[in-house]
Scaffold this motif. Structure first.
Motif, PDB file in Angstrom:
ATOM      1  N   ASN A 131       0.851  -1.198   0.000  1.00 40.29           N
ATOM      2  CA  ASN A 131       0.000   0.000   0.000  1.00 40.29           C
ATOM      3  C   ASN A 131       0.880   1.238   0.000  1.00 40.29           C
ATOM      4  O   ASN A 131       0.888   1.997   0.962  1.00 40.29           O
ATOM      5  CB  ASN A 131      -0.892   0.025   1.247  1.00 40.29           C
ATOM      6  CG  ASN A 131      -1.863  -1.118   1.264  1.00 40.29           C
ATOM      7  OD1 ASN A 131      -2.794  -1.157   0.479  1.00 40.29           O
ATOM      8  ND2 ASN A 131      -1.626  -2.072   2.144  1.00 40.29           N
ATOM      9  N   LYS A 136      -2.740  11.563   1.850  1.00 39.84           N
ATOM     10  CA  LYS A 136      -3.252  11.440   3.206  1.00 39.84           C
ATOM     11  C   LYS A 136      -3.662   9.995   3.399  1.00 39.84           C
ATOM     12  O   LYS A 136      -4.555   9.506   2.727  1.00 39.84           O
ATOM     13  CB  LYS A 136      -4.421  12.385   3.430  1.00 39.84           C
ATOM     14  CG  LYS A 136      -5.362  12.493   2.246  1.00 39.84           C
ATOM     15  CD  LYS A 136      -6.292  13.650   2.416  1.00 39.84           C
ATOM     16  CE  LYS A 136      -7.265  13.781   1.278  1.00 39.84           C
ATOM     17  NZ  LYS A 136      -6.642  14.142  -0.006  1.00 39.84           N
ATOM     18  N   PHE A 142      -6.158   3.116  10.580  1.00 39.34           N
ATOM     19  CA  PHE A 142      -7.373   2.755  11.299  1.00 39.34           C
ATOM     20  C   PHE A 142      -6.967   1.766  12.374  1.00 39.34           C
ATOM     21  O   PHE A 142      -6.603   0.641  12.072  1.00 39.34           O
ATOM     22  CB  PHE A 142      -8.382   2.084  10.359  1.00 39.34           C
ATOM     23  CG  PHE A 142      -9.107   3.033   9.441  1.00 39.34           C
ATOM     24  CD1 PHE A 142      -8.718   4.352   9.318  1.00 39.34           C
ATOM     25  CD2 PHE A 142     -10.190   2.593   8.701  1.00 39.34           C
ATOM     26  CE1 PHE A 142      -9.392   5.223   8.473  1.00 39.34           C
ATOM     27  CE2 PHE A 142     -10.870   3.437   7.855  1.00 39.34           C
ATOM     28  CZ  PHE A 142     -10.469   4.758   7.734  1.00 39.34           C
ATOM     29  N   GLY A 146     -12.637   7.342   5.485  1.00 45.86           N
ATOM     30  CA  GLY A 146     -12.261   6.535   4.332  1.00 45.86           C
ATOM     31  C   GLY A 146     -12.759   7.121   3.024  1.00 45.86           C
ATOM     32  O   GLY A 146     -12.146   6.937   1.978  1.00 45.86           O
ATOM     33  N   THR A 189     -10.037  10.302   2.624  1.00 42.98           N
ATOM     34  CA  THR A 189      -8.608  10.079   2.502  1.00 42.98           C
ATOM     35  C   THR A 189      -8.286   9.204   1.298  1.00 42.98           C
ATOM     36  O   THR A 189      -9.172   8.567   0.733  1.00 42.98           O
ATOM     37  CB  THR A 189      -8.069   9.386   3.761  1.00 42.98           C
ATOM     38  OG1 THR A 189      -8.850   8.216   3.975  1.00 42.98           O
ATOM     39  CG2 THR A 189      -8.163  10.295   4.951  1.00 42.98           C
ATOM     40  N   GLU A 190      -7.018   9.180   0.952  1.00 43.20           N
ATOM     41  CA  GLU A 190      -6.605   8.390  -0.202  1.00 43.20           C
ATOM     42  C   GLU A 190      -6.188   6.998   0.238  1.00 43.20           C
ATOM     43  O   GLU A 190      -5.038   6.616   0.094  1.00 43.20           O
ATOM     44  CB  GLU A 190      -5.492   9.124  -0.940  1.00 43.20           C
ATOM     45  CG  GLU A 190      -6.032  10.218  -1.806  1.00 43.20           C
ATOM     46  CD  GLU A 190      -5.430  11.570  -1.530  1.00 43.20           C
ATOM     47  OE1 GLU A 190      -5.927  12.542  -2.085  1.00 43.20           O
ATOM     48  OE2 GLU A 190      -4.468  11.671  -0.765  1.00 43.20           O
ATOM     49  N   GLN A 241      -6.466   3.683   3.268  1.00 42.87           N
ATOM     50  CA  GLN A 241      -6.368   3.505   4.707  1.00 42.87           C
ATOM     51  C   GLN A 241      -5.481   2.311   4.989  1.00 42.87           C
ATOM     52  O   GLN A 241      -5.355   1.421   4.156  1.00 42.87           O
ATOM     53  CB  GLN A 241      -7.749   3.304   5.335  1.00 42.87           C
ATOM     54  CG  GLN A 241      -8.475   2.026   4.941  1.00 42.87           C
ATOM     55  CD  GLN A 241      -9.235   2.160   3.628  1.00 42.87           C
ATOM     56  OE1 GLN A 241      -9.574   3.254   3.223  1.00 42.87           O
ATOM     57  NE2 GLN A 241      -9.485   1.061   2.956  1.00 42.87           N
ATOM     58  N   PRO A 285      -8.155  -5.203   3.826  1.00 41.73           N
ATOM     59  CA  PRO A 285      -8.962  -3.983   3.802  1.00 41.73           C
ATOM     60  C   PRO A 285      -8.125  -2.712   3.662  1.00 41.73           C
ATOM     61  O   PRO A 285      -8.686  -1.636   3.521  1.00 41.73           O
ATOM     62  CB  PRO A 285      -9.692  -4.007   5.154  1.00 41.73           C
ATOM     63  CG  PRO A 285      -8.826  -4.815   6.033  1.00 41.73           C
ATOM     64  CD  PRO A 285      -8.099  -5.782   5.179  1.00 41.73           C
ATOM     65  N   SER A 286      -6.802  -2.829   3.708  1.00 40.88           N
ATOM     66  CA  SER A 286      -5.962  -1.633   3.549  1.00 40.88           C
ATOM     67  C   SER A 286      -5.857  -1.294   2.073  1.00 40.88           C
ATOM     68  O   SER A 286      -6.020  -2.153   1.211  1.00 40.88           O
ATOM     69  CB  SER A 286      -4.566  -1.874   4.109  1.00 40.88           C
ATOM     70  OG  SER A 286      -4.644  -2.181   5.467  1.00 40.88           O
ATOM     71  N   LEU A 287      -5.581  -0.038   1.814  1.00 38.36           N
ATOM     72  CA  LEU A 287      -5.576   0.414   0.425  1.00 38.36           C
ATOM     73  C   LEU A 287      -4.830   1.733   0.346  1.00 38.36           C
ATOM     74  O   LEU A 287      -4.924   2.551   1.238  1.00 38.36           O
ATOM     75  CB  LEU A 287      -7.029   0.608  -0.028  1.00 38.36           C
ATOM     76  CG  LEU A 287      -7.290   1.312  -1.353  1.00 38.36           C
ATOM     77  CD1 LEU A 287      -6.934   0.386  -2.490  1.00 38.36           C
ATOM     78  CD2 LEU A 287      -8.752   1.708  -1.468  1.00 38.36           C
ATOM     79  N   SER A 288      -4.052   1.884  -0.721  1.00 37.12           N
ATOM     80  CA  SER A 288      -3.483   3.198  -0.996  1.00 37.12           C
ATOM     81  C   SER A 288      -3.923   3.577  -2.394  1.00 37.12           C
ATOM     82  O   SER A 288      -3.555   2.938  -3.368  1.00 37.12           O
ATOM     83  CB  SER A 288      -1.966   3.156  -0.913  1.00 37.12           C
ATOM     84  OG  SER A 288      -1.447   4.328  -1.502  1.00 37.12           O
ATOM     85  N   ARG A 289      -4.754   4.610  -2.485  1.00 43.06           N
ATOM     86  CA  ARG A 289      -5.311   4.977  -3.782  1.00 43.06           C
ATOM     87  C   ARG A 289      -4.296   5.595  -4.713  1.00 43.06           C
ATOM     88  O   ARG A 289      -4.471   5.591  -5.912  1.00 43.06           O
ATOM     89  CB  ARG A 289      -6.413   6.002  -3.600  1.00 43.06           C
ATOM     90  CG  ARG A 289      -7.625   5.449  -2.968  1.00 43.06           C
ATOM     91  CD  ARG A 289      -8.494   6.573  -2.494  1.00 43.06           C
ATOM     92  NE  ARG A 289      -9.537   6.049  -1.653  1.00 43.06           N
ATOM     93  CZ  ARG A 289     -10.699   5.632  -2.119  1.00 43.06           C
ATOM     94  NH1 ARG A 289     -10.972   5.717  -3.381  1.00 43.06           N
ATOM     95  NH2 ARG A 289     -11.585   5.141  -1.312  1.00 43.06           N
TER      96      ARG A 289
END
Lengths: 471, 596
Positions: free
Chosen positions: A143, A150, A154, A327, A330-331, A333, A353-357
């Motif tokens: 991620n 940002k 979590f 969520g 932000t870009e 989480q 469930p984590s993600l970096s857009r």
């Protein structure tokens, strides 16, 4: 604060919690700053929260205990709250409304900035695309964080989010530019945190000698809730000054946004506003956006503001309004997991469930490594399958599984033990990638849909000599 | 013009005491900074105004000035390829990076005009009077504004460069009035622009995304909604469609979303080329940006601004697609203003008129015959961001009542990085049947049949997956294992499509059709094999399976030879397996293939 424009005496009618109601005898505007001098001689800061023809509602930012109606003088500044910043900001400690609390001299002010900030025009923004290495495989490889992003953590009560935040603050670097540390600054805002956490941060940053390039804003759990709403805004004003005036790359750590939202609910209720989900005000999305959206880069300016806000999910519930609205703004989480933490894995990051857009813009050919996107995609696909297989195994038992499914189970464990878990050692991206390739080797080739033949040949069969996984 | 004195302010709403008549929905300016607002409620001695800017510093007593006009925007050729806020004020000026209160509308631009009518001609409203070359990009037309009565041309400017607010054509109306036409004209955002007739739609709005075009298509002039929790890929999907769909003009409304994402989109649109024209994609795009930290009420207006702009281009005979990301933020803006007005809240705090507002919005999508007699269309795609990803909330449920296509995004697919994360069982399209003929015409005669086949297989897969979770996959009969295998191929090879892969970010209808046909042949072949006793695993372990799985990623657009090689390989493999099985050695063959 600049000089007062107007002074009102004997105009206070009612005080209630953090709110003070005044008769409207003066020409003042919404959101402007006031100072209230009580008959006890103490001066308190506030701002105008509501106005009508006859009355002014002031939201007090300092504790209102001891405030009497008689003999109270109110000074109006005729402008919104501002924070006077200037060189010498680094290394200082402030409270939630920008007053030094480290015993040092007042700041040599260069200019006063509105603490609410102004929205950056989308067209003036530079799209963030510089990969920022944090030292954590679960972030760097899976991620990736980029400058100007940002990316919130979590977390939940009792999880090591403070530790992770400190590690990110100390290890974060642009790969290939180790000497850039001088341009790197940290703004840390503790919002409603216990004294112990505040001390922990201060000590840890001191240990790693990062304190000299850090600005701390501490709003302790015992401070007023109205002040809590301003702490992140003062901190971000300082960050914007460091980034866009002094040209530094600023990492802003905000902890804990849950306390901020609780304060928002409290203040909203005391103003008598109509509540929305779970009693939080209907404008919470817009309000949080005015904080989170202050991350970014501006075209033509050197610096950047990267945010890592931390929030504790009430009852570990990701659908609670606080993480849910966060969520949406932000870009991505990064989600921490109690189960991984119990198994003593560090960092306990749950990658699914984590993600970096913004990851897609910061990785790949010419940025990190040409095969980074495919590797991350393959690890995600296989780990998610491994999780499904675990569910299956818990029903039919491991013996009832096919050969391929058993391999997936082994992969799932190895992925957690050898890729996610890394202990205290920071890893470079190369080390993280090597760890990723290593665990993929155990999988049947039919599972590797996200890799092309060359990647399989190069990284999984044959030439593995120079890329041994780290111990 | 009437004025009023402010008596009460709360957030973006103020009340004022008027000294003259005001109209509902009239545009007003407030205070020295001339903040823009709109009258939303009138009483005999009080008006309520919704402000579209930051209200810090406003105080009771501040003057409100009426404009005697409904809230309008100025439409003109210079809108294209630019970025605006929710009220069509440019935010592209690089000299000041911040959005400040009191922004101005776009300054007049100089453009080249070539007349196409002569003095003496009788013109109806909405008819073209000439062509405009706006520097780069697609040629545009200048129309007689639809709200003018039309008339006989008494004078027309010669070809040349004119300021876009300058009169270039003079008409004599039937009632003797002299009218002027410029390249720009104002239009109230909440009033749909008139058309001659609404037409049925039998042509797809191609998105280049296989799961949309083949399984859940949207027609030109249709509507689509994308509900999904955070992180399920709504924005990326909308952006991908904005980049690759076959519309003439794209209106992208970023409504209460992220600034960095819009910056990324702008950068990409500038870099990427339109595969059909070879020009930068930005040249056919209008971006209306109202990020989450810009004033809330302008978010409410931005949706209407966007659709009015879309209709303006439609009236020139173009096919326009509007993306709104996200309609939930728009609904929340409605809720916030409604709350400040003290209106009785409906479901989840939203005002009771939410449903009719959503209906008004989606009803403005249409394929039409314009006043000028041409065919144009506006297709609307809206993202929905349900709180906690719960599709039973009011905005999602009401949206579902009005849209023709629904693409429900699934958290589990997104977590496995399976994009687009559209869940086939939570999605539908009402347009599919009307598009069969179009696919037939381009040579994909089996489109309808294969589409049904794929959907049935996916449906069956969901049922079997539940069973597999209880008894284990290996314990299932071969026929069911084959269903799972085919569904895996459809999912992984056909429905999954990476927005960031150069080969696969979009697929032309021909490429989609070829892939569809190949998968169809695989399914039929595998079923024949099963009949002669070859288990699905034997086929899965053949090289062809992996080649099929990766064909989207690896075979670029237009490489038909690679596809036909794949077809031959498939036929050969199937024949070999059948022969082996006839020779009575199917098991051995399967075993020996496994070990490779």
């Amino acid at each position: 604060m600049t000089y007062a424009r107007l002074v009102g005496e004997e105009i206070a009618n009612r005080a209630e919690g953090p709110l003070l109601f005044l008769s409207r005898s003066l020409d003042v505007g919404l959101n402007e700053a006031v100072e209230v001098e009580g008959s006890d001689g103490s001066v308190r800061l506030g701002r105008i929260a509501a106005l009508d023809q006859h009355s002014i509602t002031v939201e007090m930012l300092d504790d209102t205990a001891g405030l009497a109606l008689a003999g109270t003088r109110v000074r109006f500044f005729g402008e919104p709250l501002r924070f006077q910043v200037g060189p010498g900001l680094l290394g200082r400690v402030f409270n939630g409304i920008g007053r030094p609390i480290d015993g040092g001299p007042p700041l040599a002010a260069e200019q006063a900035y509105r603490v609410d900030g102004l929205p950056i025009k989308p067209s003036a923004r530079e799209a963030p695309s510089e990969f920022l290495e944090t030292g954590f495989t679960a972030i760097d490889l899976m991620n990736s964080l980029v400058r100007g992003q940002k990316l919130p953590l979590f977390s939940g009560g009792g999880l090591p989010h403070d530790r992770i935040a400190v590690d990110i603050a100390c290890n974060a670097r642009l790969p290939g530019k180790p000497e850039e540390t001088e341009e790197f600054a940290i703004v840390f805002a503790g919002i409603g945190i216990p004294h112990d956490s505040a001390e922990f941060f201060r000590e840890e940053l001191e240990k790693s000698a990062a304190l000299a390039r850090t600005v701390l804003f501490l709003n302790l759990a015992s401070d007023s809730s109205a002040q809590r709403l301003l702490a992140p805004r003062f901190a971000l004003t300082a960050a914007e000054y460091l980034a866009f005036v002094e040209g530094k790359h600023v990492l802003v750590i905000l902890t804990d946004l849950t306390n901020y939202c609780e304060a928002l609910r409290e203040v909203s209720a005391s103003r008598g506003e109509v509540p929305s989900r779970k009693g939080y005000p209907g404008y919470m999305y817009s309000d949080l956006a005015t904080i989170y959206e202050r991350a970014g880069r501006i075209r033509g300016l050197a610096g950047s503001v990267t945010q890592v806000p931390i929030l504790t999910m009430p009852n570990d519930d990701i659908t609670h309004p606080i993480p849910d609205l966060t969520g949406y703004i932000t870009e991505g989480q990064v989600v921490l997991d109690r189960d991984l933490h119990r198994r003593d894995l560090y960092p306990p990051i749950r990658v699914l469930p984590s993600l970096s857009r913004l990851m897609k813009d910061g990785i790949g050919k010419g940025r990190t490594h040409a095969d980074h996107p495919a590797l991350a995609a393959q690890l995600y696909a296989s780990y998610s399958q491994a999780q499904q297989t675990r569910v299956l195994a818990s029903v039919v038992g491991e013996d009832g599984l096919s050969e391929d499914d058993r391999k997936l189970l082994v992969f799932g464990d190895e992925f957690e033990q050898r890729v996610i878990h890394q202990g205290v050692e920071a890893r470079t991206l190369e080390e993280s990638m090597a760890a990723g390739w290593a665990v993929l080797r155990g999988l049947p080739r039919g599972e590797l849909h996200r890799l092309d033949d060359r990647q399989i040949r190069e990284h999984l069969l044959g030439e593995r000599s120079q890329r041994e996984p780290p111990r | 013009m009437s004025t009023a004195a402010t008596i009460w302010i709360s957030g973006p709403v103020l009340r004022a005491r008027p000294d003259g008549p005001f109209r509902l929905r009239e545009a007003v300016t407030v205070g020295e900074q001339s903040l823009l607002g709109e009258v939303i409620r009138i009483a005999r001695d009080e008006i309520t105004v919704q402000l579209y800017e930051d209200t810090s510093g406003l105080r009771p007593g501040v003057q409100v000035t009426g404009s005697d006009q409904l809230l309008s925007i100025r439409l003109g050729p210079a809108i294209l390829s630019r970025i605006f806020d929710g009220l069509l004020r440019p935010v592209g000026d690089p000299s000041d990076p911040y959005v400040k209160p009191g922004m101005q509308v776009q300054a007049p631009q100089r453009l080249w005009f070539t007349p196409s009518v002569r003095v003496g001609e009788l013109l109806n409203p909405g008819v073209a009077i000439g062509e405009i070359a706006s520097g780069a990009g697609i040629p545009q037309r200048c129309l007689v504004p639809p709200d003018l009565p039309g008339g006989r041309v008494s004078a027309i400017a010669e070809a040349g460069e004119y300021s876009d607010d300058q009169a270039i054509c003079w008409l004599e109306a039937p009632d003797g009035r002299r009218l002027t036409v410029a390249m720009t004209h104002g239009w109230p955002v909440r009033v749909p622009r008139p058309v001659q007739a609404r037409l049925a739609s039998d042509e797809p709005m191609l998105t280049g995304q296989r799961i949309i075009d083949c399984l859940f298509p949207v027609a030109r002039g249709g509507t689509g909604a994308i509900p999904g929790g955070f992180g399920t890929g709504k924005t990326v999907l909308l952006e991908t469609v904005a980049k690759w769909c076959n519309a003439d003009v794209i209106v992208y409304v970023g409504c209460g979303e992220r600034g960095n994402e819009l910056a990324g989109l702008l950068a990409e649109l500038t870099e990427l080329e339109d595969p059909r024209s070879g020009r930068p994609l930005l040249e056919r795009t209008v971006v209306i940006a109202n990020t989450s930290n810009m004033p809330v009420s302008a978010r409410e207006a931005s949706i209407y601004t966007g659709i009015t702009v879309a209709e303006y281009f439609r009236d020139q005979g173009m096919n326009v697609t509007l993306m709104a990301d996200s309609t939930s933020r728009w609904a929340e803006a409605l809720r916030e203003v409604s709350g400040r007005l003290g209106e009785l809240p409906g479901e989840a705090g939203y005002p009771a008129y939410l449903s009719s507002r959503l209906a008004d919005f989606y009803e403005r999508a249409a394929r039409v015959r314009t006043l000028g007699g041409e065919i144009g269309s506006v297709t609307l795609l809206g993202a929905v961001s349900p709180p906690s990803g719960d599709f039973s909330e009011p905005v999602t449920t009401h949206t579902k009542r009005y849209v023709g296509s629904l693409w429900g995004l699934d958290v589990r697919r997104a977590q496995a990085r399976f994009y687009p994360a559209i869940h086939p069982l939570q999605s539908y399209s009402l347009a599919a049947d009307s598009l069969v003929r179009w696919w037939h015409a381009i040579g994909c005669t089996r489109w309808q049949e294969l589409r049904r086949r794929f959907l049935t297989l996916l449906e069956e897969e969901a049922r079997l997956e539940r069973m597999a979770r209880i008894i284990g996959r290996d314990a299932m009969p071969a026929r069911q294992r084959l269903v799972l295998l085919c569904a895996q191929l459809i999912n992984q090879c056909f429905l999954r499509q990476s927005a960031f892969s150069t080969n696969d970010r979009y697929a032309t209808p021909s490429r989609q059709a070829v892939m569809m046909r190949l998968i169809g042949s695989f399914i039929e072949g595998a079923e024949r094999l099963l009949e002669v006793g070859v288990p699905p695993e034997a086929i899965r372990d053949q090289a062809i399976f992996r080649h099929l799985m990766r064909m989207g990623e690896e075979i670029p657009e237009g490489d038909w030879e690679a596809f036909s090689a794949l077809d031959q390989e498939l036929t050969a493999t199937l024949r070999r397996l059948i022969n082996q099985s006839r020779a009575g050695s199917a098991e051995d063959a399967g075993a020996s293939e496994v070990s490779t």
